[in-house]
Design a protein around this motif. Structure first.
Motif, PDB file in Angstrom:
ATOM      1  N   TYR A  53      22.144  47.824  34.275  1.00 35.71           N
ATOM      2  CA  TYR A  53      23.244  47.295  33.456  1.00 35.71           C
ATOM      3  C   TYR A  53      22.695  46.483  32.283  1.00 35.71           C
ATOM      4  CZ  TYR A  53      26.931  44.074  32.014  1.00 35.71           C
ATOM      5  OH  TYR A  53      27.808  43.315  31.274  1.00 35.71           O
ATOM      6  N   HIS A  54      21.744  45.591  32.561  1.00 32.75           N
ATOM      7  CA  HIS A  54      21.193  44.760  31.485  1.00 32.75           C
ATOM      8  C   HIS A  54      20.408  45.607  30.484  1.00 32.75           C
ATOM      9  CE1 HIS A  54      22.557  40.978  33.047  1.00 32.75           C
ATOM     10  NE2 HIS A  54      21.933  41.145  34.203  1.00 32.75           N
ATOM     11  N   GLN A  55      19.722  46.634  30.975  1.00 29.08           N
ATOM     12  CA  GLN A  55      19.018  47.534  30.065  1.00 29.08           C
ATOM     13  C   GLN A  55      20.011  48.234  29.140  1.00 29.08           C
ATOM     14  OE1 GLN A  55      15.742  48.245  29.604  1.00 29.08           O
ATOM     15  NE2 GLN A  55      14.936  46.879  31.164  1.00 29.08           N
ATOM     16  N   ALA A  56      21.104  48.717  29.730  1.00 25.86           N
ATOM     17  CA  ALA A  56      22.114  49.434  28.944  1.00 25.86           C
ATOM     18  C   ALA A  56      22.767  48.514  27.914  1.00 25.86           C
ATOM     19  CB  ALA A  56      23.179  50.014  29.873  1.00 25.86           C
ATOM     20  N   MET A  57      23.104  47.296  28.308  1.00 25.39           N
ATOM     21  CA  MET A  57      23.726  46.358  27.379  1.00 25.39           C
ATOM     22  C   MET A  57      22.772  45.970  26.251  1.00 25.39           C
ATOM     23  SD  MET A  57      26.849  45.901  28.223  1.00 25.39           S
ATOM     24  CE  MET A  57      27.275  44.441  27.264  1.00 25.39           C
ATOM     25  N   SER A  58      21.476  45.959  26.564  1.00 22.30           N
ATOM     26  CA  SER A  58      20.484  45.621  25.544  1.00 22.30           C
ATOM     27  C   SER A  58      20.267  46.768  24.560  1.00 22.30           C
ATOM     28  CB  SER A  58      19.150  45.259  26.210  1.00 22.30           C
ATOM     29  OG  SER A  58      19.301  44.142  27.075  1.00 22.30           O
ATOM     30  N   CYS A  59      20.722  47.964  24.921  1.00 17.02           N
ATOM     31  CA  CYS A  59      20.529  49.154  24.084  1.00 17.02           C
ATOM     32  C   CYS A  59      21.751  49.474  23.224  1.00 17.02           C
ATOM     33  CB  CYS A  59      20.214  50.364  24.969  1.00 17.02           C
ATOM     34  SG  CYS A  59      18.550  50.329  25.670  1.00 17.02           S
ATOM     35  N   ILE A  60      22.705  48.560  23.135  1.00 17.30           N
ATOM     36  CA  ILE A  60      23.931  48.858  22.393  1.00 17.30           C
ATOM     37  C   ILE A  60      23.635  49.228  20.942  1.00 17.30           C
ATOM     38  CG2 ILE A  60      26.037  47.833  21.429  1.00 17.30           C
ATOM     39  CD1 ILE A  60      26.420  46.350  24.031  1.00 17.30           C
ATOM     40  N   PHE A  61      22.801  48.453  20.273  1.00 14.73           N
ATOM     41  CA  PHE A  61      22.530  48.746  18.865  1.00 14.73           C
ATOM     42  C   PHE A  61      21.727  50.043  18.694  1.00 14.73           C
ATOM     43  CE2 PHE A  61      20.359  47.656  14.696  1.00 14.73           C
ATOM     44  CZ  PHE A  61      21.467  48.006  13.934  1.00 14.73           C
ATOM     45  N   TYR A  66      23.690  59.091   4.100  1.00 15.87           N
ATOM     46  CA  TYR A  66      22.802  57.934   4.262  1.00 15.87           C
ATOM     47  C   TYR A  66      23.540  56.631   3.965  1.00 15.87           C
ATOM     48  CZ  TYR A  66      18.749  61.109   4.407  1.00 15.87           C
ATOM     49  OH  TYR A  66      17.830  62.070   4.735  1.00 15.87           O
ATOM     50  N   ASP A  67      24.399  56.654   2.952  1.00 15.25           N
ATOM     51  CA  ASP A  67      25.155  55.449   2.599  1.00 15.25           C
ATOM     52  C   ASP A  67      26.158  55.099   3.699  1.00 15.25           C
ATOM     53  OD1 ASP A  67      23.766  55.622   0.204  1.00 15.25           O
ATOM     54  OD2 ASP A  67      25.387  56.719  -0.790  1.00 15.25           O
ATOM     55  N   ALA A  68      26.799  56.122   4.244  1.00 12.23           N
ATOM     56  CA  ALA A  68      27.766  55.894   5.318  1.00 12.23           C
ATOM     57  C   ALA A  68      27.084  55.306   6.555  1.00 12.23           C
ATOM     58  CB  ALA A  68      28.465  57.208   5.678  1.00 12.23           C
ATOM     59  N   ILE A  69      25.895  55.814   6.882  1.00 15.33           N
ATOM     60  CA  ILE A  69      25.154  55.299   8.043  1.00 15.33           C
ATOM     61  C   ILE A  69      24.855  53.817   7.854  1.00 15.33           C
ATOM     62  CG2 ILE A  69      22.977  55.436   9.305  1.00 15.33           C
ATOM     63  CD1 ILE A  69      22.970  58.447   8.707  1.00 15.33           C
ATOM     64  N   LEU A  70      24.416  53.442   6.647  1.00 17.11           N
ATOM     65  CA  LEU A  70      24.120  52.028   6.378  1.00 17.11           C
ATOM     66  C   LEU A  70      25.358  51.162   6.563  1.00 17.11           C
ATOM     67  CD1 LEU A  70      22.230  49.792   5.354  1.00 17.11           C
ATOM     68  CD2 LEU A  70      22.941  50.406   3.015  1.00 17.11           C
ATOM     69  N   LEU A  71      26.503  51.583   6.015  1.00 21.60           N
ATOM     70  CA  LEU A  71      27.729  50.795   6.134  1.00 21.60           C
ATOM     71  C   LEU A  71      28.164  50.655   7.593  1.00 21.60           C
ATOM     72  CD1 LEU A  71      29.748  52.276   3.120  1.00 21.60           C
ATOM     73  CD2 LEU A  71      28.642  50.021   3.250  1.00 21.60           C
ATOM     74  N   ILE A  72      28.048  51.732   8.349  1.00 25.37           N
ATOM     75  CA  ILE A  72      28.451  51.693   9.761  1.00 25.37           C
ATOM     76  C   ILE A  72      27.555  50.747  10.551  1.00 25.37           C
ATOM     77  CG2 ILE A  72      28.568  53.054  11.886  1.00 25.37           C
ATOM     78  CD1 ILE A  72      29.389  55.448  10.112  1.00 25.37           C
ATOM     79  N   LEU A  73      26.252  50.806  10.316  1.00 18.76           N
ATOM     80  CA  LEU A  73      25.325  49.960  11.077  1.00 18.76           C
ATOM     81  C   LEU A  73      25.471  48.487  10.696  1.00 18.76           C
ATOM     82  CD1 LEU A  73      22.120  52.195  11.185  1.00 18.76           C
ATOM     83  CD2 LEU A  73      23.958  51.960  12.863  1.00 18.76           C
ATOM     84  N   LEU A  74      25.763  48.213   9.434  1.00 17.37           N
ATOM     85  CA  LEU A  74      26.047  46.833   9.031  1.00 17.37           C
ATOM     86  C   LEU A  74      27.298  46.322   9.742  1.00 17.37           C
ATOM     87  CD1 LEU A  74      25.324  46.971   5.189  1.00 17.37           C
ATOM     88  CD2 LEU A  74      24.075  45.617   6.902  1.00 17.37           C
ATOM     89  N   ALA A  75      28.305  47.179   9.861  1.00 14.15           N
ATOM     90  CA  ALA A  75      29.537  46.801  10.564  1.00 14.15           C
ATOM     91  C   ALA A  75      29.270  46.562  12.038  1.00 14.15           C
ATOM     92  CB  ALA A  75      30.595  47.897  10.392  1.00 14.15           C
ATOM     93  N   VAL A  76      28.423  47.397  12.650  1.00 15.72           N
ATOM     94  CA  VAL A  76      28.082  47.214  14.075  1.00 15.72           C
ATOM     95  C   VAL A  76      27.385  45.884  14.282  1.00 15.72           C
ATOM     96  CG1 VAL A  76      26.638  48.082  15.957  1.00 15.72           C
ATOM     97  CG2 VAL A  76      27.988  49.681  14.596  1.00 15.72           C
ATOM     98  N   GLN A  77      26.430  45.560  13.400  1.00 14.06           N
ATOM     99  CA  GLN A  77      25.730  44.282  13.528  1.00 14.06           C
ATOM    100  C   GLN A  77      26.692  43.104  13.386  1.00 14.06           C
ATOM    101  OE1 GLN A  77      22.261  42.955  13.925  1.00 14.06           O
ATOM    102  NE2 GLN A  77      22.591  44.785  15.175  1.00 14.06           N
ATOM    103  N   TYR A  78      27.625  43.201  12.445  1.00 11.95           N
ATOM    104  CA  TYR A  78      28.608  42.133  12.254  1.00 11.95           C
ATOM    105  C   TYR A  78      29.464  41.971  13.507  1.00 11.95           C
ATOM    106  CZ  TYR A  78      32.677  39.629  10.468  1.00 11.95           C
ATOM    107  OH  TYR A  78      33.702  38.722  10.300  1.00 11.95           O
ATOM    108  N   LEU A  79      29.930  43.078  14.072  1.00 11.16           N
ATOM    109  CA  LEU A  79      30.775  43.014  15.256  1.00 11.16           C
ATOM    110  C   LEU A  79      30.005  42.475  16.465  1.00 11.16           C
ATOM    111  CD1 LEU A  79      32.720  46.387  14.908  1.00 11.16           C
ATOM    112  CD2 LEU A  79      33.621  44.069  14.569  1.00 11.16           C
ATOM    113  N   MET A  80      28.738  42.847  16.582  1.00  8.39           N
ATOM    114  CA  MET A  80      27.932  42.334  17.698  1.00  8.39           C
ATOM    115  C   MET A  80      27.735  40.828  17.587  1.00  8.39           C
ATOM    116  SD  MET A  80      25.058  45.324  18.283  1.00  8.39           S
ATOM    117  CE  MET A  80      24.325  44.444  19.684  1.00  8.39           C
TER     118      MET A  80
END
Length: 257
Positions: A12-20, A42-56
């Motif tokens: 469980y902890h391994q899986a939660m640590s792999c969210i990003f 490529y631009d869409a991937i960057l925007l999505i990953l920035l959003a994921v980091q913000y939400l995390m």
């Protein structure tokens, strides 16, 4: 029954640590299968990953200190990517506005995802390290490893000599980690190998979904060379050195307070 419960908690902890990391590969897969309108992939991937980091960060899955570490790794990875692409080691053939020296800015997140995993698993499993060789030895070795990624294009590759030094410098270093009420330990060098192998597996997934291409993958996808495991092994060492040293500094500050 108890070993099974321990394994489930560890998983469980391994899986939660792999969210990003999972978010990265999920984005690569979906963007490869589904055409995104009005924006380059490529631009869409960057925007999505920035959003994921913000939400995390907003949800508490990542702390402010962990975000800082991720930013450092993003920069380290991006500099290495720019150099490697310039040297022809691999390429990012698709167009994009967020490309710098032919490297999409999202690529740094693939290195940062390693830092994200390490920071999270360190916190979740309440990890400690014994027998740490100290900042001087670890820092010099980490610097030499990173420098070798650049210099081996025009002078001999010292990766195997550096691997030997890793075994010597970290011979007495162990990771201590906790699952529920039980404490376990593992040689740090073994952890390097395990994480490096799984990153190699992830690299095969990433190239399959056209995150980047090695020269031998231009015509059709094929398995990434096993030699890349040694590269990731060494890169993981740099990651652990930085994260462990930052954790050590932070713990020292709390002790002094």
């Amino acid at each position: 029954m108890k070993p099974i419960i321990q394994l489930l908690h560890f998983g469980y902890h391994q899986a939660m640590s792999c969210i990003f990391p999972v978010a990265i590969f999920g984005t690569l897969a979906l963007s490869s299968a589904i055409e995104i309108p009005f924006v380059y992939r490529y631009d869409a991937i960057l925007l999505i990953l920035l959003a994921v980091q913000y939400l995390m960060y907003r949800s508490g899955l990542e702390t402010r200190d962990e975000i800082k570490v991720i930013c450092v790794f993003h920069l380290i990875g991006l500099l290495l990517e720019m150099y490697k692409v310039t040297m022809g080691s691999w390429s990012y053939p698709e167009p994009g506005f967020t490309k710098l020296f032919d490297v999409p800015l999202y690529s740094g997140f693939m290195y940062a995802s390693v830092a994200s995993f390490m920071c999270q698993i360190w916190r979740r499993l309440k990890m400690d390290i014994t027998g740490w060789p100290g900042l001087l030895a670890a820092g010099l070795l980490g610097g030499a490893i990173y420098l070798n990624f650049f210099t081996h294009h025009f002078i001999p590759d010292f990766r195997w000599w550096l691997t030997g030094l890793v075994l010597i410098v970290f011979w007495k270093t162990w990771i201590i980690y906790r699952v529920r009420t039980n404490t376990y330990r593992m040689p740090l060098t073994l952890a390097f190998v395990i994480v490096g192998f799984f990153i190699w597996l992830a690299e095969n997934i990433a190239t399959f979904f056209n995150a980047w291409k090695y020269p031998d993958q231009y015509q059709s996808w094929q398995l990434v060379s096993f030699s890349k495991i040694s590269s990731w092994f060494l890169l993981v060492i740099i990651s652990v050195i930085i994260v462990a040293q930052l954790k050590h500094v932070k713990a020292s500050r709390h002790t002094n307070v």
